[in-house]
Each structure stands twice: as C-alpha cells, then as structure tokens.
Design an enzyme around this catalytic site. Structure first.
Site, short mmCIF file in Angstrom:
data_model
loop_
_atom_site.label_atom_id
_atom_site.label_comp_id
_atom_site.label_asym_id
_atom_site.label_seq_id
_atom_site.Cartn_x
_atom_site.Cartn_y
_atom_site.Cartn_z
N GLU A 56 39.17 67.41 30.78
CA GLU A 56 39.43 66.12 31.43
C GLU A 56 38.68 64.98 30.74
O GLU A 56 37.57 65.18 30.24
CB GLU A 56 38.97 66.18 32.89
CG GLU A 56 39.73 67.19 33.70
CD GLU A 56 39.03 67.56 35.00
OE1 GLU A 56 39.75 67.81 35.98
OE2 GLU A 56 37.79 67.62 35.05
N LYS A 69 33.59 60.24 30.19
CA LYS A 69 33.02 61.58 29.99
C LYS A 69 34.16 62.52 29.61
O LYS A 69 35.26 62.41 30.14
CB LYS A 69 32.35 62.07 31.28
CG LYS A 69 31.75 63.48 31.14
CD LYS A 69 30.87 63.83 32.33
CE LYS A 69 31.65 64.36 33.48
NZ LYS A 69 30.77 64.88 34.55
N THR A 84 31.04 77.57 32.75
CA THR A 84 32.24 77.04 33.41
C THR A 84 32.45 75.57 33.04
O THR A 84 33.57 75.15 32.75
CB THR A 84 32.10 77.18 34.94
OG1 THR A 84 31.99 78.57 35.25
CG2 THR A 84 33.29 76.60 35.68
N ARG A 112 23.74 64.72 37.86
CA ARG A 112 24.44 63.62 38.57
C ARG A 112 25.25 64.14 39.75
O ARG A 112 25.40 63.47 40.77
CB ARG A 112 25.25 62.76 37.63
CG ARG A 112 26.61 63.27 37.16
CD ARG A 112 27.71 63.09 38.21
NE ARG A 112 29.04 63.04 37.68
CZ ARG A 112 30.02 63.89 38.01
NH1 ARG A 112 29.82 64.88 38.87
NH2 ARG A 112 31.22 63.74 37.50
N GLN A 140 25.39 75.03 38.89
CA GLN A 140 25.08 73.78 39.59
C GLN A 140 24.04 73.97 40.69
O GLN A 140 23.42 73.01 41.16
CB GLN A 140 26.35 73.19 40.26
CG GLN A 140 27.56 73.06 39.36
CD GLN A 140 27.32 72.15 38.16
OE1 GLN A 140 26.71 71.08 38.29
NE2 GLN A 140 27.75 72.58 36.99
N ASP A 161 26.48 84.56 47.15
CA ASP A 161 27.36 84.52 45.98
C ASP A 161 27.96 85.92 45.86
O ASP A 161 27.28 86.92 46.18
CB ASP A 161 26.56 84.17 44.71
CG ASP A 161 27.46 83.78 43.53
OD1 ASP A 161 27.39 82.62 43.09
OD2 ASP A 161 28.23 84.65 43.05
N THR A 201 31.40 77.07 44.51
CA THR A 201 31.94 78.25 43.84
C THR A 201 32.95 77.82 42.78
O THR A 201 33.41 76.67 42.78
CB THR A 201 32.67 79.16 44.86
OG1 THR A 201 33.80 78.46 45.40
CG2 THR A 201 31.73 79.57 45.98
N GLY A 226 35.80 72.65 44.96
CA GLY A 226 37.24 72.42 44.94
C GLY A 226 37.49 71.11 44.21
O GLY A 226 37.36 70.04 44.79
N ASP A 227 37.82 71.18 42.93
CA ASP A 227 37.87 69.95 42.13
C ASP A 227 38.99 69.97 41.11
O ASP A 227 38.92 69.33 40.07
CB ASP A 227 36.51 69.70 41.44
CG ASP A 227 36.15 70.82 40.47
OD1 ASP A 227 36.87 71.83 40.42
OD2 ASP A 227 35.15 70.68 39.75
N SER A 292 33.86 66.43 47.51
CA SER A 292 33.48 65.87 46.20
C SER A 292 34.28 66.51 45.07
O SER A 292 34.43 67.74 45.02
CB SER A 292 31.99 66.12 45.97
OG SER A 292 31.68 66.00 44.60
#
Ligand code: NAD
Length: 342
Positions: A56, A69, A84, A112, A140, A161, A201, A226-227, A292
């Site tokens: 992306e 970015k 990842t 960030r 993360q 996890d 996750t 979830g992104d 997010s």
C-alpha cells in the site's frame, strides 16, 4: 541533500530517547495533527492486493509538506521467516517537490500505531481502567502495551495468542519492564475482567477473535488487526452494541471492521471528538470501539516528529537523493560530473 534515518539509527534513537518519551512525543504529534485534520488531503490508501498479501501507498499533504508511506501486510510472512508488516516513508517540500526526509518505518509504524491507539483510548476508555486484554502478541503487541502504560497507566495485561511462542516472546520482553501478565487460555479468557481489549491478530480472514458476549459493559475495544478487505477480527454485534470511532471513514469502510456493517451504519471520525463536535465516551457502561486501520496522517505526524528530533544529530544521515545540476536544465551534462564522457 535529503535527511535519512536507517533501521540501525532508528533503533538507536528509540533506545537513546527512551521508548516511553518517544511514544509520548508521538502521541502529542499525532493528536496535534488530528486537531487540524481538515487541513490535510485525505484519501483512502492505494492498495495492490495479491494472494500473498497487500502493498500500500499512504499519501497526504498539509499544503506545506507532502508525505507518504510504503507499507506491506503479509499475514503468512512469519511462517516463511519474514515480518507481516514492513515500511518506509518520505516527507517532501510542497513548494519545489523535493524529498527532504526519508526514513525506515517498520519500527516507526509499530510506534505510531501504538501511540495512536493509546492517544485515542486516552479519550475513550474509562479513566479508571487498569487492565488490558491483548489478543495477538506478535510484532505490534509490546509497542501497544508500552503506549497504554504511558497514556493510561495500564500495567496488568491478560494475553492470548494461538502461537505459544509469540506469548513467550511477549512475556520475555515485557516482564522485565514491570508488567503483570496473565496468560489466558482463549480470547474469551483474556477478555474476562478487562477494561480495555486490544485485538492485534493477523489473518487474511473474516475472523472472530472477540465475541460480543465476552465484552463487558464499559469496555473500550482497540481493534487494530482488521485493516484489509476480507480481514476482520470482531463479532459484528460488538459494533452494533458500541459506539464506533474511526480514522478516515471512506478508508475504514474498505478495510476496517466497518466492512461488516451496512452503508447506513454511521461511525464517528475520531478527529471530531478532539474538535469538540461530538462527545467521546458518554457513559461509564458504554462500549467504545476504535476500529483502527492506520491512516496517512499518523505516518505524516510520526515522520514530522522524528525529523524535527533527529535533524542535526548523528541519528540522521544526509543522502544524495536528488540530482541537482547547477543549470537546472542541464541534467544530461550533470552525468559528466560523475563519469567521463563516453
Ligand atoms: P504479527 O504477524 O507479528 O502478529 C500477529 C499475531 O496474531 C501472531 O502472533 C498470530 O499468532 C496471532 N494470531 C493470528 N490469529 C489469531 C487468533 N485467531 N487468535 C489469537 N491470535 C492470533 O503481526 P503484527 O505486525 O503484530 O500485526 C498485527 C495486525 O495489526 C496485522 O493484521 C497488521 O496488519 C495490523 N496492523 C494494523 C495497524 C493499524 O494502524 N491499524 C498497524 C500495523 C499493523
């Protein structure tokens, strides 16, 4: 010359400043830019999807400085020995278009993202929150825990996890830093008694790592995993029960938990809370959800904060990224300055 921070210098900078002060500085920088949200160009990021993952580009500009970015998301990478998420980012001067600053952003993205989550939770979670559940303890996770401790004083963590090695790594990194850890037997067990639940996750699937029945009234849910289209983490009932806050709604509709909701479901863009247009949490028993996905303005803020802190120090190099002939029209002749004419 262009300022440049490589991986080694980024790690050195974080160690030298201290991760707590860096996270606090990032929270302030991100909050300040959310406060002037409407002064930025805002567009959903440009995504290239493949069966392996996604690559992306995330651009924005405040009219003086342009930033973008490059970031990837490849959930199957760790099994192949890769991370990842990796990233790098650029700032450029709008008046002449020259890139002024270039930095690694794999570490900076983790910082960030955590700073954004904690800054938002500082406005939405109950102020008496003491315990956070963390579902997903990959790359993360420690950054998230550190940021929530900085912003909300959270020291008690309930972690789960599916990979026991990831939990062991998380414990190894955070127990020496004074956190109390409860290693849970499931997502439901982790969520029990938690004031805040962070889901981070990675799975290219419409997963349900958190069920509504496991979310107590008054919980703040910080959903960061979830992104991507087809990649969600939450039981949609949580979104119906709670008040949902997002970064840039058009991007979150494509990538966030919002994918699961009909078009007429209306979330709150979080900047509106800072602008005083709408309230944050409105009752102690309200469920709040930060859906997010990560937005370009957060990367812009992080790069700006880093640039301002490292410029003129030995954490930043100066690299020769832009060809600058004395005669701006004689680019061809400029080659001669570097190699004999052939
Ligand atoms: P990672 O691969 O290092 O860690 C993910 C962890 O999730 C792994 O340890 C894996 O075992 C665990 N997991 C997968 N499915 C699970 C399940 N059903 N229950 C419990 N654990 C499970 O990834 P990461 O770098 O830590 O990133 C985590 C997620 O956050 C990714 O989806 C990434 O795309 C996303 N992310 C979001 C933002 C943002 O701004 N919102 C920023 C960075 C990363």
């Amino acid at each position: 010359m262009t300022g440049f921070v490589d991986v080694h210098d980024m790690a050195r900078w974080v160690r030298s400043r201290g991760i707590g002060p860096v996270l606090r500085g990032l929270m302030d920088a991100i909050e300040a830019d959310f406060q002037r949200w409407q002064g930025f160009e805002r567009t959903p990021r440009i995504a290239s999807h493949t069966p392996f993952g996604v690559i992306e580009l995330m651009p924005t500009s405040d009219g003086e400085t342009y930033g973008f970015k490059y970031v990837n998301g490849h959930p199957s990478n760790p099994a192949r020995g890769f991370q990842t998420v990796t990233a790098f980012g650029v700032l450029a001067d709008v008046h002449n278009g020259y890139p002024t600053f270039l930095a690694e952003m794999t570490l900076l993205t983790a910082l960030r993202t955590a700073a954004t989550s904690a800054m938002v939770a500082g406005h939405l979670a109950r102020p008496d929150s003491t315990t956070m559940a963390m579902i997903g303890t990959g790359s993360q996770a420690e950054f998230q825990a550190m940021a929530f401790r900085e912003r909300l004083g959270i020291r008690s963590l309930r972690v789960w996890d599916t990979d026991p090695d990831a939990i062991a790594k998380f414990a190894r990194n955070l127990l020496p830093r004074g956190f109390e850890l409860h290693v849970a037997a499931s997502g439901a067990d982790a969520a029990e008694g938690a004031d805040i639940i962070t889901t981070c996750t990675a799975d290219k699937a419409q997963a349900r790592v958190l069920e509504s029945v496991d979310v107590a009234p008054g919980t703040h849910v910080n959903a960061i995993g979830g992104d991507c289209p087809g990649k969600t983490e939450l039981d949609p009932e949580i979104l119906i029960r709670g008040r949902v806050f997002v970064e840039h709604e058009p991007q979150t509709r494509i990538e966030g938990e919002l994918q699961q909701m009909p078009e007429d479901f209306v979330p709150v863009e979080f900047w509106r809370v800072l602008a005083g247009d709408t309230s944050g949490r409105s009752a102690a028993d309200e469920v709040t959800v930060f859906d997010s996905v990560g937005f370009a303005i957060e990367d812009f803020s992080a790069l700006r904060y880093l640039r301002d802190d490292v410029t003129g120090t030995d954490f930043a190099q100066r690299i020769d990224l832009v060809a600058e002939p004395d005669d701006p029209k004689d680019l061809f002749g400029f080659i001669g300055a570097y190699s004999p004419v052939v």
